[in-house]
Structure formats: C-alpha cells, structure tokens
Design an enzyme around this catalytic site. Structure first.
Site, PDB file in Angstrom:
ATOM      1  N   ARG A 121       0.816  -1.086  -0.204  1.00  0.00           N
ATOM      2  CA  ARG A 121       0.150   0.077   0.037  1.00  0.00           C
ATOM      3  C   ARG A 121       0.845   1.244  -0.134  1.00  0.00           C
ATOM      4  NH1 ARG A 121      -2.735  -3.025   3.498  1.00  0.00           N
ATOM      5  NH2 ARG A 121      -4.668  -4.027   2.407  1.00  0.00           N
ATOM      6  N   LYS A 143       2.983  11.481 -11.401  1.00  0.00           N
ATOM      7  CA  LYS A 143       2.076  10.589 -12.296  1.00  0.00           C
ATOM      8  C   LYS A 143       2.951   9.331 -12.476  1.00  0.00           C
ATOM      9  CE  LYS A 143      -0.767  13.450 -15.128  1.00  0.00           C
ATOM     10  NZ  LYS A 143      -1.300  13.861 -16.576  1.00  0.00           N
ATOM     11  N   GLU A 185       9.941  18.023 -24.805  1.00  0.00           N
ATOM     12  CA  GLU A 185       9.375  18.434 -23.671  1.00  0.00           C
ATOM     13  C   GLU A 185       9.692  19.886 -23.326  1.00  0.00           C
ATOM     14  OE1 GLU A 185       6.692  16.638 -23.148  1.00  0.00           O
ATOM     15  OE2 GLU A 185       6.981  14.595 -23.632  1.00  0.00           O
ATOM     16  N   LYS A 226       7.284  23.018 -14.352  1.00  0.00           N
ATOM     17  CA  LYS A 226       6.264  21.541 -14.067  1.00  0.00           C
ATOM     18  C   LYS A 226       6.048  21.968 -12.595  1.00  0.00           C
ATOM     19  CE  LYS A 226       5.335  17.209 -14.977  1.00  0.00           C
ATOM     20  NZ  LYS A 226       5.456  15.627 -15.449  1.00  0.00           N
ATOM     21  N   GLU A 236      -4.530  17.205 -11.895  1.00  0.00           N
ATOM     22  CA  GLU A 236      -5.100  17.580 -13.057  1.00  0.00           C
ATOM     23  C   GLU A 236      -6.464  17.796 -13.343  1.00  0.00           C
ATOM     24  OE1 GLU A 236      -2.692  15.839 -16.538  1.00  0.00           O
ATOM     25  OE2 GLU A 236      -4.473  16.265 -17.769  1.00  0.00           O
ATOM     26  N   ARG A 240      -3.314  21.919 -14.963  1.00  0.00           N
ATOM     27  CA  ARG A 240      -2.336  21.096 -15.149  1.00  0.00           C
ATOM     28  C   ARG A 240      -2.376  20.599 -16.718  1.00  0.00           C
ATOM     29  NH1 ARG A 240       0.540  16.308 -11.614  1.00  0.00           N
ATOM     30  NH2 ARG A 240       1.860  15.546 -13.328  1.00  0.00           N
ATOM     31  N   ASN A 244      -0.429  19.147 -21.596  1.00  0.00           N
ATOM     32  CA  ASN A 244      -0.822  18.374 -22.832  1.00  0.00           C
ATOM     33  C   ASN A 244      -0.511  18.846 -24.271  1.00  0.00           C
ATOM     34  OD1 ASN A 244      -1.389  15.967 -21.207  1.00  0.00           O
ATOM     35  ND2 ASN A 244      -3.321  16.923 -20.683  1.00  0.00           N
ATOM     36  N   HIS A 247       0.279  17.346 -27.201  1.00  0.00           N
ATOM     37  CA  HIS A 247       0.252  15.767 -26.964  1.00  0.00           C
ATOM     38  C   HIS A 247      -0.933  14.908 -27.254  1.00  0.00           C
ATOM     39  CE1 HIS A 247       3.905  16.494 -24.729  1.00  0.00           C
ATOM     40  NE2 HIS A 247       3.863  15.215 -24.141  1.00  0.00           N
ATOM     41  N   HIS A 251      -0.164  11.744 -29.026  1.00  0.00           N
ATOM     42  CA  HIS A 251      -0.724  10.290 -28.467  1.00  0.00           C
ATOM     43  C   HIS A 251      -1.432   9.810 -29.554  1.00  0.00           C
ATOM     44  CE1 HIS A 251      -0.266  11.769 -24.169  1.00  0.00           C
ATOM     45  NE2 HIS A 251       0.834  11.263 -24.488  1.00  0.00           N
ATOM     46  N   HIS A 263       7.937   8.898 -28.712  1.00  0.00           N
ATOM     47  CA  HIS A 263       6.800   9.923 -28.176  1.00  0.00           C
ATOM     48  C   HIS A 263       7.431  11.293 -28.344  1.00  0.00           C
ATOM     49  CE1 HIS A 263       4.280  11.717 -25.182  1.00  0.00           C
ATOM     50  NE2 HIS A 263       5.338  12.443 -24.630  1.00  0.00           N
TER      51      HIS A 263
HETATM   52  N1  LIG Z   1       4.785  10.308 -15.653  1.00  0.00           N
HETATM   53  C1  LIG Z   1       4.935  11.216 -16.364  1.00  0.00           C
HETATM   54  O1  LIG Z   1       4.503  12.534 -15.939  1.00  0.00           O
HETATM   55  C2  LIG Z   1       5.516  11.281 -17.585  1.00  0.00           C
HETATM   56  C3  LIG Z   1       5.706  12.236 -18.522  1.00  0.00           C
HETATM   57  C4  LIG Z   1       6.234  11.997 -19.684  1.00  0.00           C
HETATM   58  C5  LIG Z   1       6.673  10.930 -20.081  1.00  0.00           C
HETATM   59  N2  LIG Z   1       6.432   9.749 -19.202  1.00  0.00           N
HETATM   60  C6  LIG Z   1       6.759   8.167 -19.830  1.00  0.00           C
HETATM   61  O2  LIG Z   1       8.160   8.266 -19.804  1.00  0.00           O
HETATM   62  C7  LIG Z   1       8.454   7.440 -20.826  1.00  0.00           C
HETATM   63  C8  LIG Z   1       9.574   7.785 -21.611  1.00  0.00           C
HETATM   64  O3  LIG Z   1      10.619   8.006 -21.036  1.00  0.00           O
HETATM   65  P1  LIG Z   1      12.023   7.998 -21.786  1.00  0.00           P
HETATM   66  O4  LIG Z   1      11.991   8.688 -22.848  1.00  0.00           O
HETATM   67  O5  LIG Z   1      13.078   8.262 -20.387  1.00  0.00           O
HETATM   68  O6  LIG Z   1      12.241   6.583 -22.154  1.00  0.00           O
HETATM   69  P2  LIG Z   1      12.893   5.346 -21.707  1.00  0.00           P
HETATM   70  O7  LIG Z   1      12.916   5.174 -20.167  1.00  0.00           O
HETATM   71  O8  LIG Z   1      12.652   4.035 -22.401  1.00  0.00           O
HETATM   72  O9  LIG Z   1      14.395   5.634 -21.896  1.00  0.00           O
HETATM   73  C9  LIG Z   1      14.846   5.906 -23.418  1.00  0.00           C
HETATM   74  C10 LIG Z   1      16.042   5.011 -23.620  1.00  0.00           C
HETATM   75  O10 LIG Z   1      17.309   5.533 -23.195  1.00  0.00           O
HETATM   76  C11 LIG Z   1      17.847   4.649 -22.334  1.00  0.00           C
HETATM   77  N3  LIG Z   1      18.482   5.339 -21.220  1.00  0.00           N
HETATM   78  C12 LIG Z   1      18.152   6.302 -20.306  1.00  0.00           C
HETATM   79  N4  LIG Z   1      18.787   6.991 -19.742  1.00  0.00           N
HETATM   80  C13 LIG Z   1      20.177   6.356 -20.194  1.00  0.00           C
HETATM   81  C14 LIG Z   1      21.389   6.797 -19.935  1.00  0.00           C
HETATM   82  N5  LIG Z   1      21.780   7.678 -18.906  1.00  0.00           N
HETATM   83  N6  LIG Z   1      22.439   6.122 -20.680  1.00  0.00           N
HETATM   84  C15 LIG Z   1      22.416   5.345 -21.742  1.00  0.00           C
HETATM   85  N7  LIG Z   1      20.923   5.005 -22.153  1.00  0.00           N
HETATM   86  C16 LIG Z   1      20.025   5.582 -21.235  1.00  0.00           C
HETATM   87  C17 LIG Z   1      16.970   3.802 -21.666  1.00  0.00           C
HETATM   88  O11 LIG Z   1      17.397   2.533 -21.462  1.00  0.00           O
HETATM   89  C18 LIG Z   1      16.102   3.667 -23.164  1.00  0.00           C
HETATM   90  O12 LIG Z   1      16.563   2.672 -23.993  1.00  0.00           O
HETATM   91  C19 LIG Z   1       7.004   7.100 -21.402  1.00  0.00           C
HETATM   92  O13 LIG Z   1       6.634   5.512 -21.110  1.00  0.00           O
HETATM   93  C20 LIG Z   1       6.212   7.831 -20.994  1.00  0.00           C
HETATM   94  O14 LIG Z   1       4.710   7.482 -20.946  1.00  0.00           O
HETATM   95  C21 LIG Z   1       5.799   9.870 -18.224  1.00  0.00           C
HETATM   96 ZN   LIG Z   2       5.512  13.918 -23.406  1.00  0.00          ZN
END
Ligand SMILES: NC(=O)c1ccc[n+]([C@@H]2O[C@H](COP(=O)([O-])OP(=O)(O)OC[C@H]3O[C@@H](n4cnc5c(N)ncnc54)[C@H](O)[C@@H]3O)[C@@H](O)[C@H]2O)c1
Ligand SMILES: [Zn+2]
Length: 358
Positions: A121, A143, A185, A226, A236, A240, A244, A247, A251, A263
C-alpha cells in the site's frame, strides 16, 4: 537561475536536485533515514550505473535488498512486469518502511513509481532520472503507471517522490536521439512558460552538443515550470492540462503508428499541428517559431504516414463522436499564454493531422 535545486511545493514537499557530481549520500541523509531499499533499473542503465548507486547507498548506511533490471524500453511498462517486480520485492523481504530507487528513464520511473505506490500500500520512492525526458518531465509531478494492450498509461496512480536527483553526468551515455526526445518536452514547456525560460531555448543546440551548463539551465527551467503547474493542480482537474500541449494529437499519432514512433517525435509533429490550429483559431502566428525550435533540436516536423482516421479515433477513444463534435485541445494564444479545453471541430483537426503525416 544558477541554483540546481527546485522545491516542489506539494504535501509533503520534495526537492529536485540538478547538477553534475551531486553527492547523493549527503542529499539522501537530509531527506530519509537510512533503511532498506531496492533499486529498479533497466538493461541499458543498470550495467552503467547500478553498482555505483548500490555502493553509494551502502556507504550511506542503507541496506540494498535487491537490484532489479528490466528490459530497456516501453515494452517493460506492463502489468506483467509489474507483477514480477512486486513478487520479487516481497521475496526480498522489503518492508512497509522500505524505499524504491528508480534509476533510469521514464519507463523505469513510471513503472517503479507504480510499484512504490502500491507495494504494501505504498513505500517511499526516490526518482533518479537518467534520460533527459525523465529529468525534465516524468520524474516530477507524481504520475506513475503502466500501459495496457488497449493503450498507454491506462493503469496508474499519483505518487509524489520523496526526492529527485538528476545527475547530469548520466546524460553522457544517453544516445543523441534520446536527447532530442527530451528536448521536445523542454520546447513545449518553454513555449507554455514564456519569459526567460523561452529566451533560454536558444541554448538548445549547445545542449545537444553536451554543454552541461546549457543542459542544466534548460532542465532547471523545465522542472521549475512543471513544479509550479503541478503544485497548482496536482490531480489535473484544470490548468495542469496545459502540459498536454502537442500531446493530444501526438498521442493519437503514436497510437495510430502502433507505438513504433518515439514519443518525442510524435509530440514534435503534434506541436506543429497545434501551432497551425492556434493560427487559425486564435490568429497567433507561431508556426515558423515552432518549426525553427523543433529543427534546432533535430526533431521532425512530420511523422511517417499513418491512417488519419486511426489518429482521430485514438484521440477520442473513449467517446463516440458524431460529425461536427469537437475535440478539446490546448492552443497557444501567444508564447506564455496557453488556453486549454479549446473546442476544435473534427474536420479542422483532421486537416491539421493530414498536414503532419506522410
Ligand atoms: N509520469 C509522467 O509524468 C510522464 C511524463 C512524460 C513521459 N512519461 C513516460 O516516460 C516514458 C518515456 O521516457 P524515456 O524517454 O526516458 O524512455 P526510456 O525510459 O525508455 O528511456 C529511453 C532510452 O534511453 C535509455 N537510457 C536512459 N538513460 C540512459 C543513460 N543515462 N545512458 C544510456 N541510456 C539511457 C533507456 O534504456 C532507453 O533505451 C514513457 O513511458 C512515457 O509515458 C511519463
Ligand atoms: Zn510527453
């Protein structure tokens, strides 16, 4: 702007630290009592940084119950991986006062966050974002969640971390296209924010070249922006939604491409479409500005051809729409002046999507 420390003023408030060479042990000891934690990482980041994190934690008096590495990529943000993970933490004996350290990009942060929100939990979460996208966006704001076969981020929760540490040294190994994806972003938030954040978008090219000062400035601006929006509207229910920008269409493009599209690239094209809609609806002419900024970050202005009808239906997935019904989008009246919930007719949206595909 020099300070690499931003407080996110929610309850309880937490710090986001940005900089090269942050002393994690010291920062941690000011935030959490040493206890037992687990590290979640992925198969790219783990081999690079997990053992040094484990040493740092142990030197600071922490016990590390387990180091779990999931396969890198969005494919790990699933209920199945989630189930394997919580099982492993239970077998490792992590208790209610334990903590999870999410060391990786947004995938590890979202997945680890959902584990931390639900295991026993809820246990403490420390976000250690290693991708630019995670540093500027996903690690802040609370999130967390996983994807379903039916769509992205369909199961989740809100869990604010106790601490976020973004060590710029980690970015040295981040592949160049991933830097561009994070910059999508940054550009989004700079356009929404205006002011000195927007002015500092002229440092994008330096950031792409790995200039740590430019990266730090852009990350701190993004986190500060942010943090402010999240503090105003944590769950949101209103403002907030401006985050988007680009987005809703982005999306839709991702879904229509079967999530084969990065993305950041979908959002880039989504912002071009949103800028064009803003020009038609609000008379603002920010299209060339968008295009210049996105090009400077080596982001595409269009995505490869997808079925526009699929994009539209993904955008309105949960509601049956009749001809003439409107989508509600975030548009920009001018830099720093977003409007959200603007109704735009299906026909107009269809035309704008047509302009950013193929
Ligand atoms: N929670 C939120 O508010 C929010 C906001 C935006 C995006 N997201 C989510 O985030 C995800 C995308 O994040 P992302 O772009 O970081 O993707 P990811 O976590 O897949 O990372 C991208 C790539 O970079 C690699 N990587 C990361 N750091 C590294 C480093 N220092 N050295 C070498 N390789 C590295 C990872 O292994 C992966 O292959 C999506 O699932 C999206 O939905 C969430
Ligand atoms: Zn985004």
């Amino acid at each position: 702007m020099d300070s690499g420390r931003v407080e996110v003023p929610v309850a309880p408030p937490y710090q986001v630290l940005v900089g090269p060479g942050i002393n994690l042990a010291e920062v941690l000891s000011g935030t959490l009592e040493p206890k037992v934690g687990a590290i979640l990482t992925d198969s790219n980041v783990g081999p690079l940084y997990a053992s040094s994190l484990q040493r740092t934690l142990e030197d600071a008096g922490w016990g590390v119950a387990d180091v779990v590495e999931v396969r890198a990529g969005e494919g790990s943000k699933t209920l199945q991986t989630y189930a394997e993970l919580v099982g492993r933490l239970a077998r490792a004996g992590l208790t209610r006062d334990g903590a999870l350290f999410a060391l990786g990009g947004g995938v590890v942060g979202d997945l680890g966050g959902f584990v931390a929100a639900t295991f026993l939990r809820g246990i403490d979460l420390v976000q250690l974002p290693t991708s630019l996208l995670a540093m500027v966006d996903s690690s802040v704001g609370g999130k967390v969640g996983v994807d379903l076969p039916e769509g992205k981020n369909l199961v989740g929760s809100f869990l604010q971390p106790r601490l976020v540490v973004a060590d710029l040294g980690w970015l040295e190994t981040l592949p160049a296209p991933e830097v561009s994806h994070g910059l999508a972003e940054v550009i989004k938030m700079g356009l929404l924010s205006g002011g000195t954040f927007f002015d500092d978008l002229d440092r994008i090219e330096a950031a792409l070249d790995g200039d740590l000062d430019a990266l730090r400035v852009l990350i701190v601006h993004s986190v500060r922006f942010k943090a402010r929006i999240v503090a105003e509207d944590e769950l949101e229910r209103g403002r907030r939604a401006i985050l988007n920008y680009g987005h809703t269409i982005g999306h839709g493009l991702e879904a229509a491409a079967g999530y084969a599209l990065p993305h950041g690239e979908a959002v880039s094209a989504g912002m071009v479409a949103a800028a064009r809609l803003s020009r038609e609806r609000l008379g603002s002419d920010l299209v060339a500005l968008h295009e210049d900024l996105l090009r400077s970050a080596r982001l595409p202005l269009k995505v490869p051809a997808v079925d526009v009808e699929k994009v539209l239906s993904a955008m309105g997935r949960d509601k049956k729409r009749r001809a003439g019904d409107a989508y509600r989008l975030v548009l920009l009246e001018e830099v720093g002046k977003p409007l959200w919930g603007v109704p735009v007719a299906v026909e107009e949206v269809r035309r704008m999507i047509g302009g950013v595909v193929g």
